[in-house]
Design a protein around this motif. Structure first.
Motif, PDB file in Angstrom:
ATOM      1  N   TYR A  50       0.862  -1.188   0.000  1.00  0.00           N
ATOM      2  CA  TYR A  50       0.000   0.000   0.000  1.00  0.00           C
ATOM      3  C   TYR A  50       0.893   1.232   0.000  1.00  0.00           C
ATOM      4  CZ  TYR A  50      -3.323   3.523   1.656  1.00  0.00           C
ATOM      5  OH  TYR A  50      -4.095   4.661   1.798  1.00  0.00           O
ATOM      6  N   ILE A  67       4.244   3.535 -10.025  1.00  0.00           N
ATOM      7  CA  ILE A  67       3.416   3.564  -8.822  1.00  0.00           C
ATOM      8  C   ILE A  67       3.239   4.998  -8.366  1.00  0.00           C
ATOM      9  CG2 ILE A  67       3.155   2.736  -6.458  1.00  0.00           C
ATOM     10  CD1 ILE A  67       3.106   0.513  -8.505  1.00  0.00           C
ATOM     11  N   GLU A  68       1.994   5.406  -8.210  1.00  0.00           N
ATOM     12  CA  GLU A  68       1.692   6.762  -7.755  1.00  0.00           C
ATOM     13  C   GLU A  68       1.042   6.717  -6.378  1.00  0.00           C
ATOM     14  OE1 GLU A  68      -0.676   8.283 -10.957  1.00  0.00           O
ATOM     15  OE2 GLU A  68       1.081   8.715 -12.203  1.00  0.00           O
ATOM     16  N   ASN A  70      -1.398   6.564  -3.265  1.00  0.00           N
ATOM     17  CA  ASN A  70      -2.654   5.843  -2.985  1.00  0.00           C
ATOM     18  C   ASN A  70      -2.885   4.684  -3.965  1.00  0.00           C
ATOM     19  OD1 ASN A  70      -3.381   7.665  -0.846  1.00  0.00           O
ATOM     20  ND2 ASN A  70      -3.878   9.154  -2.437  1.00  0.00           N
ATOM     21  N   THR A  71      -1.882   3.827  -4.056  1.00  0.00           N
ATOM     22  CA  THR A  71      -1.974   2.632  -4.897  1.00  0.00           C
ATOM     23  C   THR A  71      -1.860   1.382  -4.033  1.00  0.00           C
ATOM     24  OG1 THR A  71      -1.033   3.725  -6.844  1.00  0.00           O
ATOM     25  CG2 THR A  71      -0.887   1.336  -6.771  1.00  0.00           C
ATOM     26  N   LEU A  73      -1.312  -2.734  -4.293  1.00  0.00           N
ATOM     27  CA  LEU A  73      -0.782  -3.712  -5.220  1.00  0.00           C
ATOM     28  C   LEU A  73      -0.763  -5.079  -4.543  1.00  0.00           C
ATOM     29  CD1 LEU A  73       2.242  -2.971  -7.489  1.00  0.00           C
ATOM     30  CD2 LEU A  73       2.043  -5.187  -6.416  1.00  0.00           C
ATOM     31  N   ILE A 121      -4.010  -4.428  -9.283  1.00  0.00           N
ATOM     32  CA  ILE A 121      -3.599  -3.086  -8.862  1.00  0.00           C
ATOM     33  C   ILE A 121      -4.829  -2.205  -8.701  1.00  0.00           C
ATOM     34  CG2 ILE A 121      -2.272  -1.022  -9.465  1.00  0.00           C
ATOM     35  CD1 ILE A 121      -0.432  -2.807 -11.126  1.00  0.00           C
ATOM     36  N   ALA A 123      -5.546   1.566  -8.339  1.00  0.00           N
ATOM     37  CA  ALA A 123      -4.985   2.918  -8.423  1.00  0.00           C
ATOM     38  C   ALA A 123      -5.956   3.922  -7.812  1.00  0.00           C
ATOM     39  CB  ALA A 123      -4.705   3.273  -9.876  1.00  0.00           C
ATOM     40  N   LYS A 124      -5.402   4.993  -7.304  1.00  0.00           N
ATOM     41  CA  LYS A 124      -6.195   6.084  -6.734  1.00  0.00           C
ATOM     42  C   LYS A 124      -7.162   5.564  -5.670  1.00  0.00           C
ATOM     43  CE  LYS A 124      -5.820   8.818 -10.962  1.00  0.00           C
ATOM     44  NZ  LYS A 124      -6.545   9.465 -12.094  1.00  0.00           N
TER      45      LYS A 124
END
Length: 284
Positions: A50, A67-68, A70-71, A73, A121, A123-124
């Motif tokens: 996280y 990876i940005e 608030n991702t 995985l 994954i 994302a956001k």
């Protein structure tokens, strides 16, 4: 050639089969340039990563994933991965074994850990996950009599919410991608309907298979590609038949039919009447 390192779960934690740590703890007192975590290695247990803050990559099964912030995985056992040597991350990592999952996960077979080709994954991810991971981390650090039950409850909640959110995200992505292709198809049809009526022609322009194009068309219109093409040509034919005084032979040629008889047969097949009868019935 150096063999790929296989990493087992810590012996001291195998009985419990669950661990959560912050990235700061994970990378504390290690040299990221030489440590095995920044080299491709095969994991023999499961991971949830996280990333609350990130401007970096994560290497999974021979592919770099950007990876940005608030991702979430999810990695299955036997996947190959490595952390970036810059480790520009903040957040948490959960490590867990088959045994813990079998004891505590509601449905392992249908979970996101049942991964064959690529990682799951999210994302956001919403801010709720930060609170959940923080609480899970606190419960893990406290040696309560109910530690496993508390860990299991929050863990299952995270898994269920993430599965729901990933499903929504994937559906949105698929629809968005399909919509883009469908709109391109419509533009191609508009520009070429009087030149080509072949499904293969349009799928080739879009660089997808005819079968894939059919799936996209059906999702957006409930019609297959051929039906959409035919419907549009018939619509154009009707427009020209009632808006101009051109001979049917001339209209058929404009619509891409070399022989007028072929156009008449085509029109009758899709409308059950001839072009001339249609024109007469709609004359002013």
């Amino acid at each position: 050639m150096e063999e790929l390192l296989e990493v087992e779960f810590l012996d001291s934690l195998k009985d419990y089969g669950f661990e959560i740590a912050s990235f700061n703890e994970l990378f504390k007192n290690i040299d990221l340039n030489t440590h095995f975590m920044t080299k491709p290695h095969r994991i023999k247990f499961y991971h949830i990563l996280y990333f609350t803050k990130s401007n970096d990559y994560h290497f999974i099964d021979f592919k770099n994933y950007k990876i940005e912030d608030n991702t979430l995985l999810f990695l299955s056992k036997d996947q190959v991965h490595s952390f970036s040597k810059t480790a520009n991350y903040e957040g948490y990592v959960i490590l867990l074994t088959d045994e813990f999952l079998k004891r505590n996960l509601l449905n392992l077979e249908k979970s996101m850990f049942n991964i064959l080709l690529k990682p799951s994954i999210l994302a956001k991810a919403s801010s709720k996950y930060k609170f959940l991971f923080e609480e899970l981390y606190k419960d893990y650090k406290n040696n309560s009599l109910y530690k496993e039950k508390l860990n299991s409850s929050l863990f299952n909640y995270i898994i269920l919410k993430a599965q729901e959110d990933i499903s929504k995200q994937n559906l949105a992505n698929i629809n968005e991608k399909y919509t883009l292709i469908y709109n391109k198809f419509k533009n191609h049809l508009y520009n070429n309907y009087n030149k080509n009526r072949s499904v293969n022609f349009y799928s080739d322009l879009l660089k997808i298979t005819p079968k894939h194009l059919n799936v996209i068309c059906k999702e957006h219109s409930k019609l297959n590609t051929k039906q959409i093409i035919d419907n549009y040509i018939i619509l154009e034919a009707k427009r020209r038949l009632i808006s101009t005084n051109k001979a049917i032979k001339e209209i058929s040629y404009e619509l891409g039919f070399i022989e007028t008889t072929n156009f008449v047969k085509y029109f009758k097949k899709h409308t059950n009447i001839s072009p001339s009868v249609f024109r007469q019935s709609h004359s002013i």
